[in-house]
Design a protein around this motif. Structure first.
Motif, PDB file in Angstrom:
ATOM      1  N   ALA A  20     -77.192 -28.453   4.247  1.00 38.36           N
ATOM      2  CA  ALA A  20     -77.072 -29.011   2.889  1.00 38.36           C
ATOM      3  C   ALA A  20     -76.702 -30.494   2.951  1.00 38.36           C
ATOM      4  O   ALA A  20     -77.232 -31.322   2.199  1.00 38.36           O
ATOM      5  N   LEU A  21     -75.774 -30.829   3.847  1.00 36.55           N
ATOM      6  CA  LEU A  21     -75.370 -32.241   3.995  1.00 36.55           C
ATOM      7  C   LEU A  21     -76.554 -33.099   4.422  1.00 36.55           C
ATOM      8  O   LEU A  21     -76.789 -34.191   3.897  1.00 36.55           O
ATOM      9  N   ALA A  22     -77.302 -32.574   5.402  1.00 39.93           N
ATOM     10  CA  ALA A  22     -78.466 -33.325   5.900  1.00 39.93           C
ATOM     11  C   ALA A  22     -79.482 -33.504   4.772  1.00 39.93           C
ATOM     12  O   ALA A  22     -80.104 -34.574   4.618  1.00 39.93           O
ATOM     13  N   TYR A  23     -79.641 -32.449   3.952  1.00 41.00           N
ATOM     14  CA  TYR A  23     -80.603 -32.504   2.836  1.00 41.00           C
ATOM     15  C   TYR A  23     -80.184 -33.565   1.816  1.00 41.00           C
ATOM     16  O   TYR A  23     -80.996 -34.326   1.296  1.00 41.00           O
ATOM     17  N   PHE A  24     -78.859 -33.631   1.552  1.00 46.08           N
ATOM     18  CA  PHE A  24     -78.330 -34.635   0.616  1.00 46.08           C
ATOM     19  C   PHE A  24     -78.649 -36.044   1.119  1.00 46.08           C
ATOM     20  O   PHE A  24     -79.113 -36.896   0.367  1.00 46.08           O
ATOM     21  N   GLU A  25     -78.405 -36.272   2.415  1.00 46.60           N
ATOM     22  CA  GLU A  25     -78.696 -37.595   2.994  1.00 46.60           C
ATOM     23  C   GLU A  25     -80.194 -37.916   2.853  1.00 46.60           C
ATOM     24  O   GLU A  25     -80.572 -39.034   2.550  1.00 46.60           O
ATOM     25  N   GLN A  26     -81.015 -36.877   3.084  1.00 41.93           N
ATOM     26  CA  GLN A  26     -82.481 -37.057   3.004  1.00 41.93           C
ATOM     27  C   GLN A  26     -82.893 -37.437   1.577  1.00 41.93           C
ATOM     28  O   GLN A  26     -83.688 -38.344   1.352  1.00 41.93           O
ATOM     29  N   LEU A  27     -82.296 -36.745   0.587  1.00 46.60           N
ATOM     30  CA  LEU A  27     -82.644 -37.031  -0.816  1.00 46.60           C
ATOM     31  C   LEU A  27     -82.184 -38.425  -1.236  1.00 46.60           C
ATOM     32  O   LEU A  27     -82.824 -39.087  -2.049  1.00 46.60           O
ATOM     33  N   LYS A  28     -81.038 -38.862  -0.680  1.00 48.20           N
ATOM     34  CA  LYS A  28     -80.531 -40.198  -1.042  1.00 48.20           C
ATOM     35  C   LYS A  28     -81.521 -41.284  -0.609  1.00 48.20           C
ATOM     36  O   LYS A  28     -81.702 -42.286  -1.276  1.00 48.20           O
ATOM     37  N   ILE A  29     -82.151 -41.079   0.545  1.00 45.56           N
ATOM     38  CA  ILE A  29     -83.084 -42.096   1.073  1.00 45.56           C
ATOM     39  C   ILE A  29     -84.439 -42.000   0.361  1.00 45.56           C
ATOM     40  O   ILE A  29     -85.111 -42.996   0.133  1.00 45.56           O
ATOM     41  N   SER A  30     -84.805 -40.781  -0.029  1.00 41.63           N
ATOM     42  CA  SER A  30     -86.135 -40.533  -0.603  1.00 41.63           C
ATOM     43  C   SER A  30     -86.356 -41.378  -1.863  1.00 41.63           C
ATOM     44  O   SER A  30     -85.435 -41.656  -2.622  1.00 41.63           O
ATOM     45  N   GLN A  31     -87.612 -41.769  -2.090  1.00 39.20           N
ATOM     46  CA  GLN A  31     -87.952 -42.627  -3.230  1.00 39.20           C
ATOM     47  C   GLN A  31     -87.831 -41.887  -4.562  1.00 39.20           C
ATOM     48  O   GLN A  31     -87.355 -42.434  -5.538  1.00 39.20           O
TER      49      GLN A  31
END
Length: 962
Positions: free
Chosen positions: A21-32
């Motif tokens: 979940a943490l990794a997913y949050f980081e991924q969404l923060k970077i995503s456009q």
């Protein structure tokens, strides 16, 4: 969305899911465009899981905070619409969202407000109000958003950049113009609508009013309709605490002194007629704590008004305000004396400031004198411990009472300034009454009686503790009380607080014993028997050990006839506790340090002959030496690591105790004059072999090193024969930390003995440097912060060593090394000045370079050094400040630049016109410096005043750096 990853948001999920979940949050923060998925999920209420909703808000929050400017107009509009749609949906929700979601939503709204209000969304509040109207769920969110906006704009705990501070000021100004009156109106409607039906919303709204009142126009709130409503709330049990806080914020707001007095007085009249001024001990203490804070605010506001009016010369209004203040004193006293310390503590500020007014008045009325006495009695009563205080395990409540006592002490000090005679008489009365019958009195009353005597020492200050001379009536009163204290037998009271207060007071007033020395034997016995050093409570024993050393030190002239007796009586306390399990010594090793120091002081300051002093000192230290030898042998044989550590600690204590006895010597009473050199040289011979022990090196070396530091001071050149072998042992298999602690020892020897140790230094110079370089060149992990810091500290120590050598006129220590070693050392200094972004080390390097140029830079300097000056030293003075890491806004860096300027000045001083020619014709042109700047630089360098050049150099590099 990744449904699997979302499962990890649940706090009960297992670690793998949470990680995902943490990794997913980081991924969404970077995503456009991930935020759009989250926005849609919120607007269309796709998810019912609270943690997923919170997560969506977090993603949007990150977008607004860090990437908002990258969004198009349409995307920004989408965020606004999403939030309003989500808000509309809340009106229809059968159940409100969880509090943590509402708070997060409010934060997101507030972030969007500070980003958009000034340009894109001026109707922010009106749009929210049109959605929520008076719907309770909507009102709750509206009030939370207002609190979040206030936190963004005025929260003192948040550190804002100057840009953010400017933006916040503009936001507040714009709000005052455009929407604050409407917001205030909405608050009034909410309060009127919900004050009898929804206490939670009413309290929330009162909190908003209290928060905003500090920065909006006060007349919007401090008017009849609002104040009357608030005063009405003061009689409603569920609202009165918030109403109190809100009134406090109103009273606290800065305004014209006459208007402030009128406002406070009108509030007081209503509060008094509502019966709030008669305090009942049984009343709700939570409310009374808030009420006390409000009364304190009103009192302090009136005092501020009085001060302003006196300053402006309006004596009539000042007199009226003073009367208003006096009228509150009775209420203040009721709150000050309240058994709940929080209630009492909240009123201390008003009380303190009131006493400050009285201090400024030339004559006190009878009523004011009575007030002073009442405050004094209240303070004395409130200083008393209560039954619940846990002396064995002091926790949070106890810590709070200790803090509260400090507040009361400030009041007592202020009382002493208003009326010292009254304070002295009151304390004397309480003290004498209590001590006449201490056997039948409860411990807290006995403790406070002695405590008050102790506190008088600071409340009635004198220079150098001379309480028993000068003012006769004061001196005799204190003398009487001290005589009573030491003859009453109260030192035998069976409670630790009384025992400790007795010893603290005896030491605080040690000058009493120079006036009445006949009491010294009794007090010494108290220190030495079951009342002090042999008390059943370890806390008492520990504190007494420290106080005993202070007592003996301060009265050393009166101690002569008791020395041998005291030394005999403390014999068992000096024993080195063996590291055998189960043995429980009376004193810890830290406490024993004080006893050893005391024994040293008694011997050194005695009137005995040098021979007798030597015998006594040998008696004191021989047991330590003998025990040390035995323990060292045991350590060499020990297999078990815990056993080794225990033995090493014990050895360390032995060395520490011997070190501590040497603190008794002074310039007037040196080791030599006392005939004790031989004893300490014996100690050195006993302790130094431990340096070659391969086990527990760090602990043992640290102790012996400290002892050497002391002996360099005490034995002077007699210590020199021991230094070479000690140094050799300490340099064997040493770590960075060892070196860092060893270098100050060498620096001390170098600075103290200078040329006397030159041969030793020359011989030891390269072995020391090799050990340092070996540690500095060791590879370390890239992210290993502690290794990097250790290297930085060692580098600093290395340069400090070179600075000591050159600064002590011992440059031959470097010059007499092999040519390649000299060169290597010189290059490390250049490297330190230029390559490492550490201004403290850089400053030291430039100091060394200046010194070397001063010593070797003339016509008769070492061959090749002039070349080195032009090829390396002069360039270093430019390359270092031109580095991006050389921050001219940092104070330490400016000091390094200042030394860099000294280096250039020294080069010019030693090389003259040749230096100017080199800068003009060769070096500065190679840096592409414009000819007129070169001219300007060389002129500044030739100025006789060094300060002119230092200032110029800073400007030169500020211009040179992009």
């Amino acid at each position: 969305m990744d449904e699997q990853a979302l499962l990890g948001l649940n706090p009960n999920a297992d670690a793998d899911f949470r990680q995902r979940a943490l990794a997913y949050f980081e991924q969404l923060k970077i995503s456009q465009d991930a935020w759009q998925v989250c926005a849609e999920a919120l607007a269309q209420r796709i998810y019912s899981d609270d943690h997923v909703k919170f997560f969506c808000f977090q993603v949007i929050e990150h977008q607004i905070k860090f990437k908002y400017s990258e969004l198009s107009e349409v995307q920004q509009q989408l965020i606004r619409e999403t939030l309003i749609t989500w808000l509309q949906a809340q009106m229809l929700n059968p159940q409100p969202e969880k509090t943590f979601i509402r708070n997060k939503a409010a934060q997101v709204f507030a972030l969007l407000f500070v980003t958009e209000y000034l340009s894109k969304w001026p109707k922010f509040f009106f749009d929210i109000l049109s959605v929520v109207d008076l719907n309770p769920q909507g009102v709750d969110l509206y009030l939370r958003i207002l609190m979040a906006v206030d936190a963004e704009l005025v929260d003192r705990d948040v550190v804002h950049t100057s840009e953010e501070a400017r933006r916040n000021t503009l936001l507040k100004d714009t709000m005052r113009e455009q929407c604050i009156p409407s917001l205030v109106e909405s608050w009034y409607q909410i309060l009127q609508n919900y004050q009898y039906t929804n206490a939670e919303l009413t309290c929330q709204c009162l909190e908003v009013v209290g928060a905003y009142v500090s920065w909006i126009d006060l007349s919007l709130i401090a008017n009849e309709r609002f104040i009357n409503m608030l005063l009405g709330h003061m009689s409603v049990e569920v609202l009165r605490e918030e109403a109190c806080d809100c009134l406090f914020e109103i009273v606290n707001k800065g305004m014209d002194p006459i208007d402030k007095t009128k406002l406070v007085e009108s509030l007081c009249q209503v509060l008094q007629s509502a019966g709030l001024f008669s305090i009942d001990q049984e009343d709700d203490v939570d409310f009374l704590a808030r009420f006390s804070k409000l009364v304190n605010g009103m009192g302090q506001a009136l005092i501020t008004s009085w001060t302003k009016l006196v300053k402006s010369g309006d004596m009539k209004s000042a007199q009226d305000t003073l009367q208003a203040i006096e009228a509150k004193v009775a209420l203040m006293l009721q709150l000050l004396i309240h058994e709940d310390d929080d209630i009492s503590s909240n009123i201390v500020g008003f009380c303190y400031d009131y006493l400050h007014i009285l201090k400024q008045l030339s004559l006190l009325s009878d009523q004011q004198k009575a007030n002073v006495e009442a405050i004094m009695l209240a303070v004395m009563k409130k200083l008393t411990y209560d039954e619940e205080y846990n002396f064995e395990h002091e926790g949070e409540d106890e810590a709070m009472f200790v803090e509260y006592r400090k507040q009361l002490k400030l009041l007592l000090d202020r009382l002493a300034q208003v009326s010292p005679e009254l304070l002295l008489a009151s304390v004397r009365r309480v003290f004498n009454t209590t001590l006449q019958n201490w056997q039948a009195t409860r411990f807290m009353e006995v403790e406070v009686a002695i405590r008050l005597l102790y506190m008088l020492a600071e409340a009635l200050p004198v220079s150098h503790g001379a309480h028993f001379s000068g003012d006769v009536s004061k001196a005799s009163a204190l003398q009487d009380m001290m005589r009573t204290l030491v003859t009453s037998g109260v030192s035998a009271y069976q409670h630790t607080s009384v025992t400790l207060e007795f010893f603290e007071t005896v030491v605080r007033y040690e000058k009493f014993f120079t006036v009445e020395p006949q009491h010294i034997p009794n007090v010494l016995m108290a220190f030495l028997d079951h009342r002090g050093l042999r008390h059943t409570n370890p806390k008492v024993r520990s504190r007494t050990a420290y106080l005993f050393s202070r007592f003996v030190k301060s009265l050393n002239k009166q101690m002569n006839s008791f020395i041998e007796d005291v030394l005999n009586r403390i014999q068992d306390l000096l024993e080195l506790s063996p590291p055998e399990n189960g043995y429980q010594a009376l004193l810890s090793s830290d406490d024993q340090l004080f006893i050893y120091e005391t024994a040293g002081v008694l011997i050194v300051n005695s009137e005995y002959s040098a021979e007798r002093k030597q015998v006594l000192m040998r008696n004191l230290l021989t047991p330590l030496m003998e025990k040390f030898k035995v323990l060292l042998e045991k350590l060499m044989m020990a297999q078990d690591e815990d056993r080794q550590m225990a033995l090493a600690d014990c050895l360390n204590h032995a060395v520490g105790f011997a070190s501590r006895t040497s603190k008794a010597f002074s310039n007037k009473q040196t080791v030599k004059q006392c005939g004790c050199s031989e004893v300490y040289l014996d100690c050195l011979q006993t302790f130094l072999p431990a340096l070659s022990c391969p086990l527990q090196k760090e602990v043992i070396r640290s102790g012996v090193r400290t002892f050497l530091h002391r002996m360099i001071i005490c034995l002077e050149e007699e210590v020199l024969p021991f230094i070479p072998s000690a140094s050799e042992h300490m340099l064997k298999d040493c770590e960075g930390k060892d070196l860092q602690e060893f270098i100050p020892l060498i620096n001390q020897i170098t600075a103290k003995f200078k040329t006397q140790v030159s041969p030793f230094l020359q011989q030891m110079f390269m072995p020391l440097l090799h050990a340092i370089f070996e540690v500095l060149l060791r590879p370390a992990e890239e992210n290993d912060q502690s290794a990097a810091l250790e290297k930085q500290m060692l580098r600093r120590s290395y340069f400090a060593f070179l600075q000591t050598v050159t600064g002590s006129g011992m440059s031959e220590v470097i010059a007499n090394q092999d040519a390649e070693n000299v060169e290597r050392v010189l290059f490390t200094i250049i490297q330190g000045a230029v390559d490492y972004p550490d201004p403290i080390a850089q400053k030291t390097c430039f100091i060394i370079l200046s010194k070397l140029v001063e010593l070797w830079g003339g016509k008769d300097g070492p061959v090749g050094f002039a070349d080195f000056v032009y090829k390396h030293i002069v360039p270093a003075c430019f390359l270092a400040p031109l580095k991006q890491t050389f921050d001219l806004a940092d104070a330490q860096t400016v000091l390094a630049l200042s030394e860099c300027a000294v280096t250039l000045k020294t080069v010019h001083l030693k090389r003259g016109p040749e230096c100017i020619h080199y800068l003009q014709q060769e070096y500065l042109p190679s840096l592409q410096v414009a000819p007129e700047i070169i001219q300007e630089f060389c002129q500044a360098l030739q100025q006789p005043d060094a300060k002119v050049f230092k200032n110029y150099l800073k400007v030169f590099f500020q211009r040179a750096k992009p």
